[in-house]
Enzyme design. Structure first.
Site, PDB file in Angstrom:
ATOM      1  CG  HIS A  49      -0.406  21.184  17.738  1.00 14.29           C
ATOM      2  ND1 HIS A  49       0.382  20.749  18.599  1.00 14.29           N
ATOM      3  CD2 HIS A  49      -0.708  22.161  18.116  1.00 14.29           C
ATOM      4  CE1 HIS A  49       0.730  21.605  19.734  1.00 14.29           C
ATOM      5  NE2 HIS A  49      -0.360  22.907  19.315  1.00 14.29           N
ATOM      6  CG  ASP A  57       3.946  19.833  16.505  1.00 15.67           C
ATOM      7  OD1 ASP A  57       2.744  19.574  16.997  1.00 15.67           O
ATOM      8  OD2 ASP A  57       4.813  20.626  16.073  1.00 15.67           O
ATOM      9  CG  ASP A  96       1.144  25.230  22.663  1.00 18.32           C
ATOM     10  OD1 ASP A  96       0.388  24.466  22.512  1.00 18.32           O
ATOM     11  OD2 ASP A  96       1.627  25.498  22.658  1.00 18.32           O
ATOM     12  CD  GLU A 108       0.510  25.447  16.275  1.00 11.79           C
ATOM     13  OE1 GLU A 108       0.221  26.532  16.298  1.00 11.79           O
ATOM     14  OE2 GLU A 108       1.652  25.009  17.357  1.00 11.79           O
ATOM     15  CD  GLU A 109       3.616  24.410  20.081  1.00  6.69           C
ATOM     16  OE1 GLU A 109       4.521  25.447  19.738  1.00  6.69           O
ATOM     17  OE2 GLU A 109       2.623  23.981  20.446  1.00  6.69           O
ATOM     18  CD  GLU A 155      -3.269  25.451  19.450  1.00  5.54           C
ATOM     19  OE1 GLU A 155      -2.740  25.579  20.627  1.00  5.54           O
ATOM     20  OE2 GLU A 155      -2.362  25.548  18.247  1.00  5.54           O
ATOM     21  CG  HIS A 180       5.938  27.438  23.962  1.00  6.30           C
ATOM     22  ND1 HIS A 180       5.944  28.418  22.279  1.00  6.30           N
ATOM     23  CD2 HIS A 180       4.584  26.718  23.211  1.00  6.30           C
ATOM     24  CE1 HIS A 180       5.250  28.387  21.550  1.00  6.30           C
ATOM     25  NE2 HIS A 180       4.016  27.072  21.854  1.00  6.30           N
TER      26      HIS A 180
END
Lengths: 355, 355
Positions: free
Chosen positions: A72, A74, A99, A129-130, A158, A332
């Protein structure tokens, strides 16, 4: 903003830094998607499709097998951690380093440097995705263009700290609720205390022994946990409601229906309201492509405790694993980073597998 | 707004309607306090003092005994229930009819019609009872002018449905807390679930048998109740805290210190944080003035389950009871009302006692 241009002649770590420096918080991936699309369209051995801010490129060599490499574009919101910064120890810092722009960089490098891989390859770059599942670009592609995702085997890049993670656990949330009757707390005997009634719910959770489930040689550790509790109105009122939100993480050989039945059994006698649910994905590690992949990378496979989009491939009938250079524990966080060596190792291993 | 004038030649029910039609939501009692002060200053047998929007008037006849009759001037916010309305069944409707302008009307009528009562009388009209204790006018008078409140016995004309309520329960709130360790809920074994740890707190509350305590011939029913519970951060995080707010209502023969010690004993092993506390008030019904009062009114005394300002008099060493014409169950409701007959009966009974 001038449209940024990606230079895919640099190594995957340098490409990671380029990607990180194009901010792409969920729903704001357009600039990055444009740059990725432009870089891929410049490669004559690929055909390229786009839907929204998702870009899909593929080789068309007529190979016996097709593999999908997906990631992904984003990131979570920027936490004062841009632009990227490479330190003296070879660590690249910044939002998305782990990530999963390092994984996306590996995809782009393979796309650029492998004009004739030993398997046909589909490179999927998707948006959103987030955030909530309804926005997920891979889900949208699966609905609108399932043929774009077709393949014999998929690798989701991932962050997995360089391990091969097979399948993923399912996850489900329920609210377990009690009701009572309000009264002034000076005259409690006129009411019925809904918080007190929740005592057995917590007692059952505290006593619960989660299963450890072997599937395809991997052991999945389940979990049944209260994640939120709320009840009551004011400090002088006997509460007439209490709600415990419970998250059940279940091994991928249990269906959502079976998982819900199990949860209802645990909380027999209480109102159980399903709030959301996502199936697990079987590891699929016995599939020949998966065996070849694991062998090529020379690593022991591990179970994925969390939930990832491999479940979406699984639902499409495509066995999938997680394998990426980032560290999931750093995802994150403000301190997100990735080791240059880990990015280069992933690039090298996947290149070897596809050559 | 023109300054309203009270006509105390009418009966207590008619005076109630006059008072109700002068809005006096907490902190906005000025107009009503002005009207009360003016009406009292017109009575030559009384001396009058004022502090903020509290007014205190007294007879000075040198009687052997002094009694205090007290009531608050403020109401909860108006709920579309003004002006007052007298229906065909002799019921007066409107904000404050029950809590407690009917009681205040009885005070004013006694002040106006008893120039030479058999006991010296202090009439206390105070502001801001319906909001946080820090604003309470009676509390302010007790701090600034304790001599104004001096007496042998006090009657608080809060609504008691025509019963004599002796003393009041104490009330105390504590937070009983658990701590844990956060982790992703997919890897629960790395964390420590604070909500699960709260199970015994709720179990102890559910199993708790509150005391029924006889004091001075009245039976007080205690209560120990969870009134709020909260815990957790997000639906994918093992929670590291849970807090149960517990309200303990305790009989007036237990001090605040004893009450807290009891609560700590019940929740032995847990963090117990005191958040607020107010002592009860002993009924004091064995005091000669109280005996005379109860006899004069010819009613069986009852315990007060809630907390009222009689506790403030109790703290000043003045035995106090609740006795008023309104119905406490109607207090703070949109349908608040009072029966004219109940107001007249209270006026008559108190007049007989003081004559």
């Amino acid at each position: 903003m001038e449209q940024p241009v990606l230079d895919l002649s640099q190594d995957a770590a340098a490409v990671t830094a380029q990607l990180v420096d194009i901010p792409s918080v969920s729903l704001e991936e357009k600039h990055l998607a444009d740059a990725v699309e432009a870089a891929l369209r410049a490669l004559p051995h690929l055909t390229v499709d786009r839907d929204g801010d998702s870009v899909v490129a593929r080789t068309n060599l007529g190979r016996a097998e097709r593999v999908v490499l997906a990631g992904h574009l984003d990131t979570v919101p920027i936490a004062d951690n841009l632009p990227s910064r490479l330190d003296a120890d070879g660590i690249l810092w910044g939002c998305g380093t782990s990530d999963m722009k390092s994984g996306v960089a590996v995809q782009l490098r393979l796309a650029a440097t492998l004009p004739a891989p030993n398997r046909d390859v589909t490179y999927v770059f998707y948006d959103a995705e987030e955030i909530a599942a309804e926005f997920n670009g891979l889900k949208r592609l699966a609905e609108r263009h399932p043929d774009w995702l077709a393949g014999d085997f998929a690798v989701l890049l991932e962050p997995s700290d360089g391990k091969v993670e097979g399948g993923c656990q399912g996850t489900m949330r329920v609210r377990v609720e009690t009701k009572g009757r309000r009264a002034h707390s000076a005259r409690a005997w006129l009411g019925e205390n809904a918080i007190h009634k929740a005592a057995p719910i917590l007692a059952r959770l505290a006593a619960y022994e989660p299963r450890q489930v072997p599937v395809d040689g991997l052991t999945y550790r389940e979990g049944l946990n209260a994640v939120l509790i709320e009840g009551g109105h004011a400090t002088n009122v006997i509460p007439d409601f209490c709600a415990v939100t419970v998250n059940y993480r279940f091994a991928p050989n249990r269906s959502e229906e079976e998982a819900l039945a199990h949860v209802r059994e645990v909380f027999d006698g209480y109102d159980v309201v399903l709030t959301d649910s996502a199936p697990g994905a079987l590891p699929g590690l016995s599939h020949p492509s998966a065996v070849a992949f694991v062998d090529a990378l020379g690593l022991e496979p591990a179970p994925k405790d969390g939930w990832t989009d491999v479940a979406l491939f699984s639902a499409l009938g495509v066995p999938a694993v997680n394998y990426g250079p980032g560290d999931p524990k750093l995802a994150h966080t403000r301190e997100e980073h990735v080791a240059v060596a880990a990015v280069l190792e992933a690039e090298e291993k996947l290149k070897a597998w596809l050559s």
